[in-house]
Each structure stands twice: as structure tokens, then as C-alpha cells.
Write an enzyme that holds these catalytic residues in place. Sequence first.
Site, PDB file in Angstrom:
ATOM      1  N   TRP A 130       0.930  -1.121   0.005  1.00  0.00           N
ATOM      2  CA  TRP A 130       0.033   0.078  -0.018  1.00  0.00           C
ATOM      3  C   TRP A 130       0.951   1.151  -0.034  1.00  0.00           C
ATOM      4  O   TRP A 130       1.875   1.337   0.681  1.00  0.00           O
ATOM      5  CB  TRP A 130      -0.863  -0.227   1.163  1.00  0.00           C
ATOM      6  CG  TRP A 130      -1.654   1.142   1.403  1.00  0.00           C
ATOM      7  CD1 TRP A 130      -2.739   1.758   0.494  1.00  0.00           C
ATOM      8  CD2 TRP A 130      -2.015   1.922   2.605  1.00  0.00           C
ATOM      9  NE1 TRP A 130      -3.282   2.669   1.122  1.00  0.00           N
ATOM     10  CE2 TRP A 130      -2.854   2.845   2.254  1.00  0.00           C
ATOM     11  CE3 TRP A 130      -1.433   1.722   3.950  1.00  0.00           C
ATOM     12  CZ2 TRP A 130      -3.341   3.776   3.396  1.00  0.00           C
ATOM     13  CZ3 TRP A 130      -1.847   2.671   4.772  1.00  0.00           C
ATOM     14  CH2 TRP A 130      -2.852   3.928   4.563  1.00  0.00           C
ATOM     15  N   ASP A 217      -0.787  -4.942   9.270  1.00  0.00           N
ATOM     16  CA  ASP A 217      -1.981  -3.980   8.699  1.00  0.00           C
ATOM     17  C   ASP A 217      -2.963  -4.932   8.564  1.00  0.00           C
ATOM     18  O   ASP A 217      -3.030  -5.579   7.631  1.00  0.00           O
ATOM     19  CB  ASP A 217      -1.397  -3.270   7.575  1.00  0.00           C
ATOM     20  CG  ASP A 217      -2.502  -2.312   6.963  1.00  0.00           C
ATOM     21  OD1 ASP A 217      -3.565  -2.270   7.368  1.00  0.00           O
ATOM     22  OD2 ASP A 217      -1.734  -1.302   5.896  1.00  0.00           O
ATOM     23  N   LYS A 253     -13.172  -0.401   5.037  1.00  0.00           N
ATOM     24  CA  LYS A 253     -13.706  -1.109   3.847  1.00  0.00           C
ATOM     25  C   LYS A 253     -14.743  -1.937   4.432  1.00  0.00           C
ATOM     26  O   LYS A 253     -15.919  -1.936   3.859  1.00  0.00           O
ATOM     27  CB  LYS A 253     -12.470  -1.915   3.308  1.00  0.00           C
ATOM     28  CG  LYS A 253     -11.428  -0.843   2.896  1.00  0.00           C
ATOM     29  CD  LYS A 253     -11.953  -0.059   1.548  1.00  0.00           C
ATOM     30  CE  LYS A 253     -10.797   0.458   0.840  1.00  0.00           C
ATOM     31  NZ  LYS A 253     -10.140   1.401   1.638  1.00  0.00           N
TER      32      LYS A 253
END
Length: 312
Positions: A130, A217, A253
Site C-alpha cells: 500500500w 496492517d 472497507k
Amino acid sequence: MSTFFGNLKKKEPDAVFNITTMYKNDNDRDKVNLGVGAYRDENDRPWVLPIVRDIEKKMAANESLDHEYLPIWGLQSFCDSATELMLGSQSKAKVSSIQCLSGTGSIRLAAAFLKQVLPDSPIYISSPTWGNHRNIFLNECRDDEKEKKIKEYPYINRDTYGLDFEGMINALKEAPERSIIVLHACAHNPTGVDPTHEQWKEIAAVVQERNLFPLFDAAYQGFATGDPDEDAWSVRQFANLGIEFFVAQSFAKNFGLYNERAGNLIVVAKTGLQAEIVLTHLSALARPMWSNPPNHGALLHKAISSDFLTND
């Protein structure tokens, strides 16, 4: 005329968010937005999960709710339910957690803390990863150390587009002791390729052998397999082995709470006392960053996840 800003050069716009801006400004009727991943309906309008709508109606009718400041560490019931969602109700891990501004804020706070306790440690991120991972950690580096502090470990085999496990594990074996290793808990961003259970076991063994510090993460729990428990397998494996680590959770999300900035940073330590001490340091860092976090998204997450955990 004298100015304080005359030497500044205009920064390039963020690549991901600039795509959304370009999309909104494009008048082509057949346009498709392949930028930020977000729920949309058949008319390409933002789609709010029905359970979120239902809970918000109940919240609006609940006159006991107010807009009082939360503690620096956030809504405790949210932190507890988010931590349980990740580690499981049967976890024996010694933990504390602090509410943050989604995943970005969680990683940002972790980076600031790790700079204090592991100031000389390099940070390893996957290649690719990311885009904001590098930005966040570069923000904690001096200009003269940026090139040597941020390192990459191989992740994708460019011939097969599967996991380059040999390259990854060898890079971790060569990492100096006390290095910080950024790992994706599941649904690796941007590839979607995850290690198998057996590969996660090998990664954990190397982390223990080399005395590395993992930062997970976890932005897509439930998206990789459809099962939040299965998607937490890697994190729970590390916890079961007694490894110390952080988990940066985002609920943008998987709960569709993009602009509510609901996040949680989990501390897994050797003892409960150590976990609580780390929390005091994280709280001290959060105070000048955002002082205390927002309430709305945390309340929504707590209500949704509590129902899921109760009926699991």
C-alpha cells in the site's frame, strides 16, 4: 512583498484520490472508477450497508447519546469489541488497544511510538505494498536517514504472480535483529496474495529467531475468505506463540465506514502490565496528534460487531 511561503513548490496530488477527482470531473457516461475501493449501488452511487442505516436510525432516536469528548484512548467498548474480533474471544494474549483514525492513523501512531523505542531499527515493507506505508514511515525519518531506514522484502513472483515466499523469507532472515516488519494480515494490498497457514508458521518462526517486531496492517478482515476468523488466522498464530507485535485495524472497507475513520491499534505484549504501559505512551503521542477520536463510527462498529460476536 515579503512572504514566508515563497520557496515552496506545489506538491503533486495523491495518485489514488486524484483518480477519484478525475472520475467525478469526467462527463463520459461510460466512465468506471478503479480508484478507491468502496461499496457502490447499480447506479454507481455510494452504498451504505443496511445494518449501518438501521443502527444510525436507532442512534438518532436515542436521546442518551451525546457529543461529549471521548477519552484519549477512545471508546473502550469499541476497542474491546474490535480487539476481540481480531484475536478471538478465547485469546489469552496480554493486550491493550487505542482507538485511532482508521488504519492510516493506527499505523501513523505505531510509527511514532516505534521511532521512540526502536530509533535505529530499519522498517521492512513488502514490494509492492500500500502506497501510504512508505509515506507514513518516511514522515518519522530524518532526511539523512530516509534512504537507509525504509527497506523492502520481495513479495510477488513476477513470473507466476503468486507469492515469492523464498524471496520473502530470505529477506526476513537477513534483516537485522529488532527490525520492524510490516505484514498484511490478509488480502494483501495491492496484490490480494496471502501466505498459506504453513508459510505463516515459517514467517513467525523467523520473526522469533531474528527477534523482529511485526506490525500487522489489517484493513480487510472478512474480505479475503469471507470469514473474519479465518482472515485473522495469521495474527492469532503470532499471538498464540507469545510474539510481541502491533495490529493496525481499519473498518473503512469491511464496515463501509470510510469517512468515519474508525480504527484500532492493538498492542500484544509479554505481560498485561507492559501492554498497559505501552498504552500510556501511545495515549501521550495521540494527545498532540488528534487529542481524542470521533465517536460515531466507533459506536456503529461496536453495535455491529457485538451482534456478530454474540451470535457467532
